[in-house]
Design a protein around this motif. Sequence first.
Motif, short mmCIF file in Angstrom:
data_model
loop_
_atom_site.label_atom_id
_atom_site.label_comp_id
_atom_site.label_asym_id
_atom_site.label_seq_id
_atom_site.Cartn_x
_atom_site.Cartn_y
_atom_site.Cartn_z
N VAL A 155 -14.10 4.19 21.10
CA VAL A 155 -13.06 4.47 20.12
C VAL A 155 -13.45 3.86 18.77
O VAL A 155 -13.81 2.67 18.70
N THR A 156 -13.42 4.68 17.72
CA THR A 156 -13.71 4.22 16.36
C THR A 156 -12.46 4.42 15.50
O THR A 156 -11.43 4.85 16.01
N PHE A 157 -12.56 4.14 14.21
CA PHE A 157 -11.34 4.14 13.39
C PHE A 157 -11.54 4.93 12.10
O PHE A 157 -12.34 4.56 11.25
N HIS A 158 -10.82 6.04 12.01
CA HIS A 158 -10.77 6.85 10.80
C HIS A 158 -9.85 6.11 9.84
O HIS A 158 -8.63 6.11 10.02
N SER A 159 -10.44 5.47 8.84
CA SER A 159 -9.69 4.48 8.08
C SER A 159 -10.19 4.38 6.65
O SER A 159 -11.28 4.87 6.32
N PRO A 160 -9.41 3.72 5.78
CA PRO A 160 -9.92 3.38 4.46
C PRO A 160 -11.15 2.49 4.57
O PRO A 160 -11.42 1.91 5.64
N MET A 161 -11.89 2.38 3.47
CA MET A 161 -13.15 1.64 3.48
C MET A 161 -13.13 0.52 2.43
O MET A 161 -12.20 0.44 1.62
N TYR A 174 -1.49 0.41 -2.94
CA TYR A 174 -2.50 0.47 -1.88
C TYR A 174 -2.19 -0.49 -0.73
O TYR A 174 -3.04 -0.76 0.11
N ALA A 175 -0.96 -0.96 -0.69
CA ALA A 175 -0.56 -1.87 0.38
C ALA A 175 -0.50 -1.15 1.72
O ALA A 175 -0.84 -1.71 2.77
N PHE A 176 -0.06 0.13 1.71
CA PHE A 176 0.09 0.85 2.97
C PHE A 176 -1.22 1.03 3.73
O PHE A 176 -1.28 0.73 4.93
N PRO A 177 -2.30 1.54 3.12
CA PRO A 177 -3.54 1.72 3.90
C PRO A 177 -4.08 0.42 4.46
O PRO A 177 -4.61 0.39 5.57
N ALA A 178 -3.93 -0.69 3.71
CA ALA A 178 -4.39 -1.98 4.21
C ALA A 178 -3.56 -2.42 5.42
O ALA A 178 -4.11 -2.88 6.43
N LYS A 179 -2.25 -2.22 5.34
CA LYS A 179 -1.36 -2.58 6.45
C LYS A 179 -1.65 -1.73 7.68
O LYS A 179 -1.68 -2.24 8.81
N SER A 180 -1.89 -0.45 7.48
CA SER A 180 -2.17 0.45 8.60
C SER A 180 -3.49 0.08 9.27
O SER A 180 -3.60 0.11 10.50
N VAL A 312 -2.98 11.10 6.00
CA VAL A 312 -4.34 10.71 6.35
C VAL A 312 -5.31 11.52 5.51
O VAL A 312 -5.10 12.70 5.25
N GLY A 313 -6.35 10.86 5.01
CA GLY A 313 -7.35 11.55 4.21
C GLY A 313 -7.56 10.92 2.85
O GLY A 313 -7.36 9.72 2.67
N HIS A 314 -7.94 11.75 1.89
CA HIS A 314 -8.24 11.27 0.54
C HIS A 314 -6.95 11.12 -0.26
O HIS A 314 -6.65 11.88 -1.18
N THR A 315 -6.20 10.13 0.10
CA THR A 315 -4.92 9.83 -0.53
C THR A 315 -4.69 8.32 -0.45
O THR A 315 -5.15 7.68 0.51
N PRO A 316 -4.02 7.74 -1.42
CA PRO A 316 -3.70 6.31 -1.31
C PRO A 316 -2.86 5.99 -0.07
O PRO A 316 -2.86 4.85 0.40
N GLN A 317 -2.17 6.98 0.47
CA GLN A 317 -1.38 6.79 1.69
C GLN A 317 -2.19 7.24 2.90
O GLN A 317 -1.83 8.19 3.60
#
Length: 346
Positions: A155-161, A174-180, A312-317
């Motif tokens: 299992v890997t993680f589709h996530s911000p970088m 940008y708090a949401f992607p970090a929290k997620s 999910v994707g190329h969005t700040p959320q």
Amino acid sequence: MGWNSMRPLLICFWTVACAGPAMALGPDTWLFPMALKPGDTIALVAPSAPATGPEFLVYVKLMESKGYRVVSKPGLVGRKENYLGGSDAERAAEINDYLRDPTVRMIMPVRGGFGMSRILDRIDYSALRKDPKVIAGYSDITALHLAVARHAQVVTFHSPMAMRDLWREAEPAYAFPAKSFQRAVFAGQYVPGERGYVVEIPKGHKPVKLVGGKVTGRLLGGNLSLVVTLMGTPHAIQPRGSILFLEDVSEPAYRIDRYLSQLRLAGVLDQVAGVVLGSFTTRDEAEETDTTRVLHDYFSKLKVPVLMRYPVGHTPQNATLPHGALVELDADTGTLRILQNPVRVH
């Protein structure tokens, strides 16, 4: 047998032979990496576009302030070969070195771009299978997620970088992607005895039901153009019974149409158990309207649950999704429930 009749057989043999060592993997052999905890080592890599700018150092200092050790290869920042973050040999060796290093617990690409698909046949998937560790990223890193699913079943993680949103976690936008991301991979987020969780949605965001229903399956997918690029290769998605999630950026509607046509003609859309459509970022409202129409054309007639406008994707959320984990998609309530902890806590 003449050359013309032998040629397809030789191409087929060459494709299989070059795919790397095969492992006997079944549907119930998925493995999970250990959750991250302070003191662990995070390795930063640039398998796609180059690592440039101050964002890199901001992320390093941020993670070090939280008690993590951050490592990278000498000269990573500024390393470049045309539009790539180094030569194919450099980028593949970088990943493989960290896959084989037992002290490294997460491999974090600094950014996407292009180039991951060039080195998929050089990656040591057996090393990851022997020592599962967190692999993060999205966009071009979709290629690595899909290849790992095929060859290692970790299992890997589709996530911000690192240089895409995570370095900016102190900013409210940008708090949401970090929290997620933290919810998915950090050990401190898991309560003993609890199993799985519902992926949190940003406040004010409401996914849209296209086809109702509830279904369970393994979550696979990512960037649409990369999913299509790998079709016909040993690293392609295995869609049967999966929950397919897709997103893309800066692609005009006619290209989205072309990509989805290929998925349909290849039988992918006939095999999935459900679909989650994330962000399809466009240049203007007119193009957004066209893209939405194309998505409706392909997915509104499916006989499986379909959810649109998922964050999910190329969005700040950008929510973090565990690629390869078992999930429950409820299109009626607009939720994704992770049915198993995607990391090992103990």
